[in-house]
Design a protein around this motif. Structure first.
Motif, PDB file in Angstrom:
ATOM      1  N   THR A  42       0.826  -1.213   0.000  1.00  0.00           N
ATOM      2  CA  THR A  42       0.000   0.000   0.000  1.00  0.00           C
ATOM      3  C   THR A  42       0.856   1.256   0.000  1.00  0.00           C
ATOM      4  OG1 THR A  42      -1.683  -1.223   1.209  1.00  0.00           O
ATOM      5  CG2 THR A  42      -1.894   1.158   1.177  1.00  0.00           C
ATOM      6  N   SER A  43       2.103   1.170   0.530  1.00  0.00           N
ATOM      7  CA  SER A  43       2.970   2.357   0.571  1.00  0.00           C
ATOM      8  C   SER A  43       3.353   2.807  -0.827  1.00  0.00           C
ATOM      9  CB  SER A  43       4.231   2.055   1.390  1.00  0.00           C
ATOM     10  OG  SER A  43       3.895   1.799   2.741  1.00  0.00           O
ATOM     11  N   ASP A  46       0.534   4.871  -1.768  1.00  0.00           N
ATOM     12  CA  ASP A  46       0.627   6.112  -0.996  1.00  0.00           C
ATOM     13  C   ASP A  46       1.626   7.075  -1.628  1.00  0.00           C
ATOM     14  OD1 ASP A  46      -1.188   5.103   0.747  1.00  0.00           O
ATOM     15  OD2 ASP A  46       0.247   4.594   2.320  1.00  0.00           O
ATOM     16  N   CYS A  49       0.039   8.830  -4.614  1.00  0.00           N
ATOM     17  CA  CYS A  49      -0.904   9.864  -4.152  1.00  0.00           C
ATOM     18  C   CYS A  49      -0.160  11.048  -3.539  1.00  0.00           C
ATOM     19  CB  CYS A  49      -1.876   9.255  -3.147  1.00  0.00           C
ATOM     20  SG  CYS A  49      -3.155  10.396  -2.591  1.00  0.00           S
ATOM     21  N   TYR A  50       0.901  10.772  -2.762  1.00  0.00           N
ATOM     22  CA  TYR A  50       1.655  11.856  -2.134  1.00  0.00           C
ATOM     23  C   TYR A  50       2.350  12.725  -3.185  1.00  0.00           C
ATOM     24  CZ  TYR A  50       5.008  14.325   0.761  1.00  0.00           C
ATOM     25  OH  TYR A  50       5.743  15.307   1.356  1.00  0.00           O
ATOM     26  N   VAL A  56      -1.351  11.589   1.669  1.00  0.00           N
ATOM     27  CA  VAL A  56      -1.685  10.199   1.392  1.00  0.00           C
ATOM     28  C   VAL A  56      -3.179  10.013   1.532  1.00  0.00           C
ATOM     29  CG1 VAL A  56       0.576   9.383   2.111  1.00  0.00           C
ATOM     30  CG2 VAL A  56      -1.237   9.599   3.793  1.00  0.00           C
ATOM     31  N   PRO A  57      -3.739   8.834   1.112  1.00  0.00           N
ATOM     32  CA  PRO A  57      -5.192   8.631   1.199  1.00  0.00           C
ATOM     33  C   PRO A  57      -5.729   8.841   2.603  1.00  0.00           C
ATOM     34  CG  PRO A  57      -4.234   6.977  -0.212  1.00  0.00           C
ATOM     35  CD  PRO A  57      -3.078   7.748   0.353  1.00  0.00           C
ATOM     36  N   ARG A  60      -5.073   6.948   5.912  1.00  0.00           N
ATOM     37  CA  ARG A  60      -3.682   6.893   6.352  1.00  0.00           C
ATOM     38  C   ARG A  60      -3.086   8.287   6.512  1.00  0.00           C
ATOM     39  NH1 ARG A  60      -4.471   2.957   2.581  1.00  0.00           N
ATOM     40  NH2 ARG A  60      -3.653   4.149   0.830  1.00  0.00           N
ATOM     41  N   GLN A  61      -3.952   9.300   6.678  1.00  0.00           N
ATOM     42  CA  GLN A  61      -3.447  10.661   6.789  1.00  0.00           C
ATOM     43  C   GLN A  61      -2.701  10.909   8.081  1.00  0.00           C
ATOM     44  OE1 GLN A  61      -5.813  14.026   5.650  1.00  0.00           O
ATOM     45  NE2 GLN A  61      -7.181  12.747   4.448  1.00  0.00           N
ATOM     46  N   GLN A  64       1.351  11.699   7.995  1.00  0.00           N
ATOM     47  CA  GLN A  64       1.830  12.836   7.223  1.00  0.00           C
ATOM     48  C   GLN A  64       3.126  13.375   7.824  1.00  0.00           C
ATOM     49  OE1 GLN A  64       0.716  13.941   4.445  1.00  0.00           O
ATOM     50  NE2 GLN A  64      -1.176  12.832   4.273  1.00  0.00           N
ATOM     51  N   LEU A  68       6.062  10.176   7.545  1.00  0.00           N
ATOM     52  CA  LEU A  68       6.235   9.521   6.252  1.00  0.00           C
ATOM     53  C   LEU A  68       7.652   8.987   6.086  1.00  0.00           C
ATOM     54  CD1 LEU A  68       4.373  11.991   3.866  1.00  0.00           C
ATOM     55  CD2 LEU A  68       3.568   9.785   4.692  1.00  0.00           C
ATOM     56  N   CYS A 155      -8.415   8.895  -5.247  1.00  0.00           N
ATOM     57  CA  CYS A 155      -8.247   7.658  -4.474  1.00  0.00           C
ATOM     58  C   CYS A 155      -9.400   6.693  -4.718  1.00  0.00           C
ATOM     59  CB  CYS A 155      -8.144   8.000  -2.985  1.00  0.00           C
ATOM     60  SG  CYS A 155      -6.644   8.920  -2.566  1.00  0.00           S
TER      61      CYS A 155
END
Length: 996
Positions: A42-43, A46, A49-50, A56-57, A60-61, A64, A68, A155
């Motif tokens: 999943t990272s 992430d 997205c980052y 991140v989604p 998982r915010q 931040q 991270l 997302c």
């Protein structure tokens, strides 16, 4: 949007630099992202997205910023994510670095570097990259504008989270509405509902306020009208309020006008009676005045007759005083001459008394000659007087030199005393400066140590809190795991019991003459029967759903435990093994040392300023000492010259002063003698002249008294009156004459004499009658004024009420219109049959589009069995519009999506996610999405269904899309050849890529 390359450094579980070549993975159209649990699959998503959105989604915010950063990264390696992609026909490269605490370049400890962002674009003509922006805000706006989607939408449509769509299938209308509202941005329709509701409340409040004001005016009219107005029991909002108030007001106004007419007539009658009483009172007062006037005149005439003798004496005295006025100038002249003679004689005697005895018998001429001789001798002493004044100046100048000498000597002595301690003072101040500088250095060192120590203490406190949270989270994860095992065991038992009784379940469907679904026979001689413990399909599905819910809860608990453990590891790495209380004591001691050093360093400026002032004082005193020595040397020659001049002047003055103490004394003696002789000569001459004038005045007075008829001058003087006595006597005579004339005039008046012959008047009775008439008029006027005020107040309030009624009419119409619109938009109006809100209506249309797009893929995944349809049936709280049903072609029944099994839920939610991606893409303006990711869920599918699902995903290549499957299912590794593997290790995870 197509991804080309992703570079990671110190991000999430990846301690070292890692790269992903999406062009190679996307060549096969379908690629697999796999690895063990917790490795970092999943990272990777992430990081994508980052790079695009700087965060991140949503779930998982919490990771931040500093979180991270990889726990496995080297201290000097900065976290960085670089994404190479093509969007809207433009090749872009986005690089983001989150904030991080790096080691200081000098000294110990760390310092915080801010986050950084770079956006570059590839220029195919130049064949090179060019920089576009380094602003977080500009890069974010550029990416959002190019993609046409927010982070939440991205997302949902690019990183397809299957767990979210499984929950979406089972969610109620409110939860579906929240998700769809974020994706399709229907907040403006919710704002319309809100604005309509607010406007309805506002207009309703204004209508009620207007009714309340109208009712308040009605009560004021009732209070003003008294008992003449009857008001029914009304309240704001009553339908007939306006008509009732206006009717009652009209009746009250009519009654008030009649009362005003009656009061006006009563006042006219009272005014006539009061005027008659006032005339009678005026006549009585006039008669009484005339009678009193006649009586007073007779009394005054009697008093004048009694004082007749005194009046004659006063007239005689006035005649003698007028005769004596002719002698008054001679008397005044004689008195002035006598006074002048006495003054001159006294002045002569006083002046002679101050002269020596030898001048006692000298006349005025002899005294004048002696004065001239003394003045001539005084003129000869002028030169000696100048010499004496010069001698006094020499003495003063000599004393001034001595005083200056003593002052300079004091300056020298004071400077010598101060300079004697200069070295000691300078050494002490330099020591103070050195101590303060040393304290300043220590304060800087302590200040540099404060931030790391406080950060370590904060990490230690967080470590302790997370340690407690880890224990609680681990316990919840253990209980969730036990519930999963229990639910799975229960589901397997139920499934086994159902399989054991499946014959009875199939027999229940047999019909006479119809072929058996198992053997094909049309006769059913001994069909199996359900026993008491038979389990049907619904019971098995409920057990499976309970197992899946337990698994979802366990996954969430496991993920939360992993997050807490990572945070605990980060806190332990920052804080170390040192106890928190010891770290707190160390921080407190460091703060105390820093405060003491800072206080000591504060003396640096004061000590430096004091040393500067001391050096300036030393220079000043040295200069004063030198100046005093120079002045002392120049005063010696001046003293010698003054002594020689003084000796010469003293020998000259001995001869000039004679037997006097000094020349000035001698001169003063001569000046006094000359002045006294001159004064005595003048006084003698004045006395002789005054005697001559007195003799002449006596002769003139005797002559004037004889001519005026007086025997002696003294008789004339006695008859004279001064101004005050003369005015008083004349006033008395004039007053007597005026009084006699006034009495004669009053007694001669005809009206007064006629009134005196009439009987005495009864004035009190006339005044009582006038007061009674005035009181009756006052009461009548008061009654009329009250009636007039009542009419005016009723007219004013009636006009105000009528105006309020006219203003309320359009306001009521507006309220009715707004209330209908607000009720329709909120779904509470009876006209809204399905009680569907405006936002739900818009979302229902979107959901219907999503269901149609999802059905196209669901048919293939389910071999034509399932179809997704939108339902607007009412759900909880009587609302409708966001229902979602699935039609089973095998049974022909339509049922809720919450009744799907685990595998069915997966491929239905996958189809829903793909359909939603298509609709949101169209909504975003047709942005092409060439790369999609599907996260987990394939483990719940059987082989046939998995083949169907993969066929659907593989068909996405028809639209030139590449799909990445995120899963740890082993069977997918055989089916999907292009793979990106995440390998977990003690020093962090690494990526291994394999193409097709």
């Amino acid at each position: 949007m197509r991804l080309h390359r992703l570079d990671l450094t110190a991000f999430g579980p990846f301690g070292a630099a890692q790269s992903v070549d999406f062009d190679e993975l996307s060549a096969a159209g379908l690629f697999l992202l796999h690895g063990p649990t917790g490795a970092g699959k999943t990272s990777v998503l992430d990081a994508v997205c980052y790079a695009l959105y700087g965060s991140v989604p949503g779930v998982r915010q919490s990771g931040q910023g500093l979180a991270l950063r990889s726990d496995h990264a080297a201290p000097g390696t900065r976290t960085e994510v670089t994404l190479d992609l093509t969007v809207a026909g433009r090749r872009l490269e986005i690089t983001r670095q989150p904030p991080w605490e790096r080691p200081k370049k000098r000294g110990t400890g760390t310092t915080l570097d801010k986050a950084q962002t770079w956006l570059r674009e590839y220029d195919p003509v130049a064949g090179a990259w060019k920089d576009l922006s380094r602003s977080h805000q500009e890069v974010g706006e550029e990416v959002t504008q190019l993609l046409g989607m927010s982070r939440e939408q991205f997302c949902q449509v690019v990183l397809l989270p299957q767990g979210d769509f499984a929950r979406f299938l089972r969610a109620d209308a409110e939860a579906r509405g929240r998700l769809l509202g974020r994706l399709f941005d229907t907040q403006r329709f919710a704002e319309v509902e809100k604005r309509l509701a607010e406007r309805r409340r506002t207009t309703e409040a204004r209508v009620r306020e207007g009714d309340a004001d109208l009712l308040a005016d009605a009560h004021r009219m009732q209070q003003a009208a008294g008992h003449a107005m009857e008001l029914p029991d009304l309240s704001p909002g009553d339908p007939g309020l306006a008509q009732a108030v206006l009717t009652a007001a009209a009746i009250a106004r009519s009654t008030a006008r009649e009362q005003l007419t009656v009061a006006h007539c009563g006042r006219l009658a009272a005014e006539s009676a009061q005027a008659a009483a006032e005339r009678e009172l005026a006549e009585a007062r006039e008669l009484a005045r005339l009678q009193r006037r006649f009586d007073e005149a007779r009394e005054r005439a009697a008093r004048l007759q009694e004082r007749a003798d005194a009046h004659e004496e006063a007239q005689e005295r006035m005649r003698r005083a007028r005769k004596a006025e002719a002698v008054a100038p001679a008397l005044e002249l004689r008195e002035a001459a006598d006074a002048e003679h006495r003054r001159a004689a006294g002045a002569e005697a006083h002046a002679r008394a101050r002269l020596p005895e030898r001048f006692a018998d000298a006349g005025a001429a002899g005294l004048a000659a002696a004065a001239r001789r003394a003045a001539e001798e005084l003129g000869g002493l002028e030169a000696a007087r100048r010499a004496e004044r010069r001698l006094a100046g020499l003495s003063a100048e000599r004393a001034d030199l001595e005083r200056q000498e003593r002052a300079d000597q004091e300056v020298v002595e004071e400077a010598d005393a101060w300079l004697a301690g200069w070295e000691e003072t300078r050494a002490a101040l330099q020591d103070r400066i050195a101590v303060a500088q040393e304290a300043a250095t220590r304060a800087e060192q302590y200040a540099a140590q404060r931030e790391p120590a406080q950060r370590r203490l904060s990490a230690a406190r967080l470590r302790d809190q997370l340690a407690r949270d880890t224990e609680d989270t681990a316990e919840r994860e253990r209980r969730a795991r036990e519930r999963v095992l229990e639910a799975k065991e229960h589901w397997l038992r139920v499934r086994e019991r159902r399989l054991n009784g499946i014959a009875a379940e199939l027999a229940a469907r047999l019909q006479a003459g119809e072929p058996c679904a198992v053997c094909g026979a049309t006769e059913h001689p001994a069909p199996a029967r359900k026993d008491a413990g038979h389990v049907d399909r619904e019971a098995e599905e409920r057990a499976l759903a309970a197992h899946q819910e337990a698994e979802a809860a366990h996954d969430e608990a496991e993920q939360h435990l992993s997050t807490v453990q990572r945070a605990l590891a980060a806190a332990e790495a920052e804080a170390g093994d040192e106890p928190t209380d010891r770290l707190a004591s160390a921080v407190e001691e460091l703060e105390s040392r820093h405060a003491r050093a800072r206080d000591a360093a504060a003396d640096l400026h004061a000590a430096s300023e004091e040393l500067r002032r001391a050096e300036h004082e030393r220079e000043r005193r040295t200069a004063l000492r030198q100046e005093a020595a120079v002045r002392s040397a120049s005063r010696g020659s001046r003293r010698e010259a003054l002594d020689e001049e003084r000796t010469a002047l003293e020998s000259e003055l001995v001869q000039a002063r004679g037997d006097a103490d000094s020349v000035a004394a001698r001169a003063a003696q001569l000046e006094r003698t000359a002045a006294r002789l001159t004064e005595a000569a003048d006084a003698a001459r004045a006395a002789e002249e005054a005697a001559e004038r007195l003799k002449a005045a006596d002769g003139r007075l005797d002559e004037a008294a004889f001519r005026a008829g007086f025997d002696t001058p003294q008789a004339a003087a006695d008859a004279l009156l001064d101004d005050t006595a003369h005015r008083e006597l004349q006033r008395r005579l004039d007053a007597r004459q005026a009084e006699e004339a006034a009495v004669r005039a009053v007694l001669a008046e005809a009206d007064t004499a006629t009134a005196a012959r009439r009987p005495p008047v009864d004035l009190a009775a006339a005044e009582d009658a006038a007061r009674a008439a005035a009181e009756r008029l006052r009461r009548a006027a008061s009654a009329q004024d009250a009636a007039a005020r009542r009419c005016a107040e009723l007219d004013r309030l009636s006009a105000r009420a009528a105006t309020g009624v006219r203003q309320l009419a359009p306001l009521r119409e507006e309220y009715d219109r707004v209330a209908r619109l607000a009720g329709l938009a909120a779904g509470t109006s009876a006209d809204n049959e399905r009680r569907m809100r405006l936002e739900s209506y818009v979302l229902a249309a979107r959901l219907e589009q999503v269901a149609a797009a999802a059905t196209a893929r669901l048919h293939r995944m389910s071999a034509g069995r399932y179809t997704l349809v939108h339902s607007d049936d009412r759900t909880g709280r009587g609302r409708s519009g966001l229902g979602l049903h699935v039609v089973d072609a095998w049974t022909g029944r339509e049922r809720d999506t919450a009744t799907l099994s685990g595998g069915e839920t997966f491929f239905v939610s996958l189809a829903l996610a793909l359909g939603l991606a298509d609709v949101v893409t169209d909504e975003a303006g047709g942005v092409r999405l060439d790369t999609l990711f599907i996260d987990e869920g394939f483990g719940s599918l059987d082989d046939q269904t998995l083949d169907d699902v993969l066929d659907v995903l593989d068909a996405l290549r028809e639209r030139d899309r590449s799909v990445g499957i995120v899963s740890h299912v082993a069977d997918l590794r055989r089916r999907v050849h292009a793979q990106l593997e995440v390998v977990k290790g003690r020093s962090g995870s690494v990526l291994r890529q394999r193409g097709h």
